[in-house]
Write a protein that holds these residues in place. Structure first.
Motif, PDB file in Angstrom:
ATOM      1  N   PRO A   1      -4.574   6.421  14.754  1.00  0.00           N
ATOM      2  CA  PRO A   1      -3.519   6.714  15.723  1.00  0.00           C
ATOM      3  C   PRO A   1      -4.031   6.737  17.164  1.00  0.00           C
ATOM      4  CG  PRO A   1      -4.233   8.730  14.613  1.00  0.00           C
ATOM      5  CD  PRO A   1      -4.955   7.594  13.961  1.00  0.00           C
TER       6      PRO A   1
ATOM      7  N   GLN B   1       3.119   6.366   2.987  1.00  0.00           N
ATOM      8  CA  GLN B   1       3.498   7.778   2.812  1.00  0.00           C
ATOM      9  C   GLN B   1       2.970   8.652   3.938  1.00  0.00           C
ATOM     10  OE1 GLN B   1       2.835   9.379  -1.185  1.00  0.00           O
ATOM     11  NE2 GLN B   1       3.175   7.353  -2.049  1.00  0.00           N
ATOM     12  N   SER B   2       1.942   8.203   4.610  1.00  0.00           N
ATOM     13  CA  SER B   2       1.486   8.918   5.805  1.00  0.00           C
ATOM     14  C   SER B   2       2.357   8.496   6.982  1.00  0.00           C
ATOM     15  CB  SER B   2       0.024   8.574   6.097  1.00  0.00           C
ATOM     16  OG  SER B   2      -0.300   8.974   7.417  1.00  0.00           O
ATOM     17  N   PRO B   3       3.032   9.451   7.632  1.00  0.00           N
ATOM     18  CA  PRO B   3       3.947   9.087   8.725  1.00  0.00           C
ATOM     19  C   PRO B   3       3.240   8.830  10.053  1.00  0.00           C
ATOM     20  CG  PRO B   3       3.955  11.457   8.425  1.00  0.00           C
ATOM     21  CD  PRO B   3       3.009  10.909   7.375  1.00  0.00           C
ATOM     22  N   THR B   4       1.924   8.899  10.053  1.00  0.00           N
ATOM     23  CA  THR B   4       1.186   8.944  11.312  1.00  0.00           C
ATOM     24  C   THR B   4       1.217   7.644  12.106  1.00  0.00           C
ATOM     25  OG1 THR B   4      -0.264  10.643  10.443  1.00  0.00           O
ATOM     26  CG2 THR B   4      -1.122   9.339  12.277  1.00  0.00           C
ATOM     27  N   ARG B   5       1.089   6.515  11.400  1.00  0.00           N
ATOM     28  CA  ARG B   5       0.891   5.248  12.102  1.00  0.00           C
ATOM     29  C   ARG B   5       2.073   4.302  11.919  1.00  0.00           C
ATOM     30  NH1 ARG B   5      -3.483   6.917   9.434  1.00  0.00           N
ATOM     31  NH2 ARG B   5      -5.539   7.019  10.418  1.00  0.00           N
TER      32      ARG B   5
ATOM     33  N   TRP C   1       3.616   0.397  11.821  1.00  0.00           N
ATOM     34  CA  TRP C   1       3.160  -0.925  11.374  1.00  0.00           C
ATOM     35  C   TRP C   1       4.243  -1.916  11.773  1.00  0.00           C
ATOM     36  CZ3 TRP C   1      -1.394  -0.953   8.298  1.00  0.00           C
ATOM     37  CH2 TRP C   1      -1.838   0.308   7.900  1.00  0.00           C
TER      38      TRP C   1
ATOM     39  N   THR D   1       0.838  -1.202   0.000  1.00  0.00           N
ATOM     40  CA  THR D   1       0.000   0.000   0.000  1.00  0.00           C
ATOM     41  C   THR D   1       0.870   1.247   0.000  1.00  0.00           C
ATOM     42  OG1 THR D   1      -1.583   1.314   1.285  1.00  0.00           O
ATOM     43  CG2 THR D   1      -0.178  -0.179   2.530  1.00  0.00           C
ATOM     44  N   LEU D   2       0.358   2.293  -0.644  1.00  0.00           N
ATOM     45  CA  LEU D   2       1.044   3.584  -0.617  1.00  0.00           C
ATOM     46  C   LEU D   2       0.796   4.330   0.694  1.00  0.00           C
ATOM     47  CD1 LEU D   2       0.447   4.900  -4.261  1.00  0.00           C
ATOM     48  CD2 LEU D   2       2.497   3.863  -3.295  1.00  0.00           C
ATOM     49  N   PHE D   3      -0.037   3.737   1.549  1.00  0.00           N
ATOM     50  CA  PHE D   3      -0.427   4.421   2.769  1.00  0.00           C
ATOM     51  C   PHE D   3       0.769   4.693   3.691  1.00  0.00           C
ATOM     52  CE2 PHE D   3      -2.911   4.732   6.822  1.00  0.00           C
ATOM     53  CZ  PHE D   3      -3.671   5.815   6.462  1.00  0.00           C
TER      54      PHE D   3
END
Lengths: 388, 388
Positions: A95, A53-57, A59, A49-51
């Motif tokens: 988050p 790119q969001s630094p928030t969470r 994994w 996933t490109l997700f």
């Protein structure tokens, strides 16, 4: 133009990767591997996933000593992760700054901490800690008996050797990159701002079949460029410029990474000479990139040709690197890297030199090392600096 | 369509950012700030390159208590960094696994360690350690007296409030995003594989003036999609599908981040109802996003509307976030976030809900909060689920 490779990988490929990792874990006394970066999570799970790119969470993927990996991930990724070969998927509502996966990790790791069994975390060269450092420190404080060992070498050893399916994907995106570069003489012309050329190049790469062209850098300046990592300026291309474009395009999560040089209108002698030296340095690299050679030897072979024009060593720090799920991967063709080249490594050869008053030239090809020597994945650059 | 904003920022903007940081450092007793992530290095220096996509080399920026920031960077970036407002640029030949900037950092930080003066490092929510953890640990071991304080709050407080020039850039890319979404009814049609639509959308975004469209996710399925972070499948769009595209496009290093929903051929009642609820939740959010409100209140306002259909809270964890140099930034519209909304915050409003048997819908707009209330940066989505 051949057909498309299939997207993704069969479950057997992830199982084989996991088993190879587990054999190495057993050999080095590790009871688990805690992974948290995009490439590693995807390598063992197939989670794509490109997700990221969001630094928030954060994994997490945990590889136990046997059995399938365990995912510890934000709920937003659960549906996608359920489509992978994993069975054990633990999620939290992220988050959640007070507890972004820490309690779940603590539950998972506490038995290992109590039993005095060390786990691996990637802490070495070319890695980052893809979670808040404060959370990592909190986790360690909550598990004071958990021994952490640097597992960079273990993962590096696996990821450097590509499977045939991985090579097929990289070959596919390299072919797309080659077709895109072949269009540059139609796209570029005197008077075109470099920024517009970048935009046209990206559009062409997509039209040729790339999923994306996330990396595109380059330069153009009279008689040669001076910088190889800049975003494009609005400066229009002018007669006498040397233009360089360096792209990392992507297909199904695998990169190409090579560049091309062009002269606009006419080429000056110094730039033609630099191009010739780099072309021959690359040729020497292609010849030298064989099973059993070290990256250091490969570096020295290319450097010996470059030294005809430049014996300063340059600013780039190495003459190529590994290629795959990331734009740049281990190993490095550099004096410090004694990695022995093995079959099915995918590498870039990227000689560079300084000439004139601070001008720079780079040249790059992508290869896969086979039993009998290197095979080009990028279409070989023209023998002499092409003039547009 | 108005003209382009100027690229980059005048030196005065970097000086003002630095002075504001230094005032906060002084107030919290910090003698320096050690930064290493792309957004922070760029925020204080103007250093802008896609080369960060290569994970190989760490980059450092040190903010002293007074004066300009100091760059500690790989040689390959020296030429580009010399074009910024910085004067003190210290480089090493990277990669160099044995000493990737550590000796330079030790020289810089040792006097502070000896004097017992603490420095700030970003260790908190939504951050990563963008250097090898092993190198960070080695640096700390070499400077045992260096006190490290979490500076996330300090930087967060600065970056959340955008300057007029930053807002202008975000408004520009939001307008590009809006024009791109306006073309979707021409690009999408029954029978088109989702993968091809993604490619066409990216090409259109570039044609409309985006520097790049790095983030594009979405889904399409009969009567509603079930996942919002997947890459596209080869499945052809079919009558009765609900299609969602969510994009983060970029201009001059600033993002838009919003999505749009479409029905293909015809829309089912449940999806129309979900769309209506989310549209009104967004409307309530736009009305509520005022100076002095907290993110928690904003969250609750939107959640109250969503609860008409779904009172489970959903899997996404929040109903919007900050926006700027990163696709997602602080703050979060969530129950845990008590951040008070201030003038010139740029925010996404992103209500989502589950309906039917596991279907999901998301809706997103981008706003800037002004003295008198929110101004839309994205062109408001249609009032009812549009049918293509």
């Amino acid at each position: 133009m051949t057909g498309f490779p299939e997207r993704g990988f069969p479950e057997a490929e992830f199982a084989a990767r996991t088993e190879r990792a587990q054999a190495r874990m057993a050999a080095s006394g590790l009871a688990g591997l805690l992974l948290m970066s995009e490439a590693e999570v995807r390598y063992f799970s197939g989670f794509h996933t490109l997700f990221w790119q969001s630094p928030t969470r954060p994994w997490f993927l945990f590889l136990p000593l046997s059995g399938k990996p365990i995912a510890v991930i934000p709920e937003i990724g659960a549906e996608l992760m359920r489509g992978t070969w994993l069975d054990d998927i633990r999620t939290w509502s992220a988050p959640c700054p007070d507890d972004d996966g820490l309690s779940l990790l603590e539950d998972l790791l506490a038995p290992l901490a109590e039993a005095g069994k060390p786990i691996g975390v990637m802490k070495g060269h070319e890695t980052s800690l893809r979670m808040p450092l404060g959370d990592y420190e909190r986790l360690m404080a909550r598990l004071p008996n958990l021994a952490i060992v640097d597992a960079t070498g273990l993962v590096r050893g696996l990821r450097m050797i590509k499977s045939e399916r991985e090579i097929e994907k990289i070959a596919h995106i390299c072919a797309i990159g080659s077709r895109t570069f072949a269009k540059v003489p139609e796209l570029a012309h005197e008077g075109l701002p470099l920024e517009e050329l970048f935009r046209a190049f990206r559009r062409e790469g997509l039209a040729e079949g790339a999923d994306d062209v996330p990396y595109l850098v380059g330069g153009a300046d009279r008689g040669g460029y001076r910088d190889v990592i800049s975003p494009p300026s609005r400066r229009p291309l002018a007669r006498g410029d040397v233009l360089m474009l360096d792209t990392g395009a992507v297909w199904d999560g695998y990169y190409c990474d090579f560049d091309r040089n062009f002269a606009i209108g006419s080429a000056d002698d110094a730039s033609r000479r630099a191009y010739d030296v780099l072309w021959r340095a690359t040729e020497a690299g292609i010849e030298a990139a064989r099973v059993g050679t070290t990256c250091r030897q490969l570096f020295r072979t290319m450097q010996a040709v470059i030294a005809e024009l430049d014996n300063q060593g340059g600013d780039i720090g190495r003459l190529g690197h590994g290629l795959g799920m990331q734009l740049t991967e281990w190993p490095s063709h550099a004096a410090f890297d004694e990695t022995v080249i093995e079959e099915n490594m995918v590498l870039t050869l990227e000689p560079s030199l300084s000439y004139g008053d601070g001008r720079l030239m780079v040249h790059e090809e992508n290869i896969v090392v086979r039993k009998d020597g290197a095979e080009l994945l990028s279409e070989r650059a023209e023998r002499a600096l092409p003039v547009i």
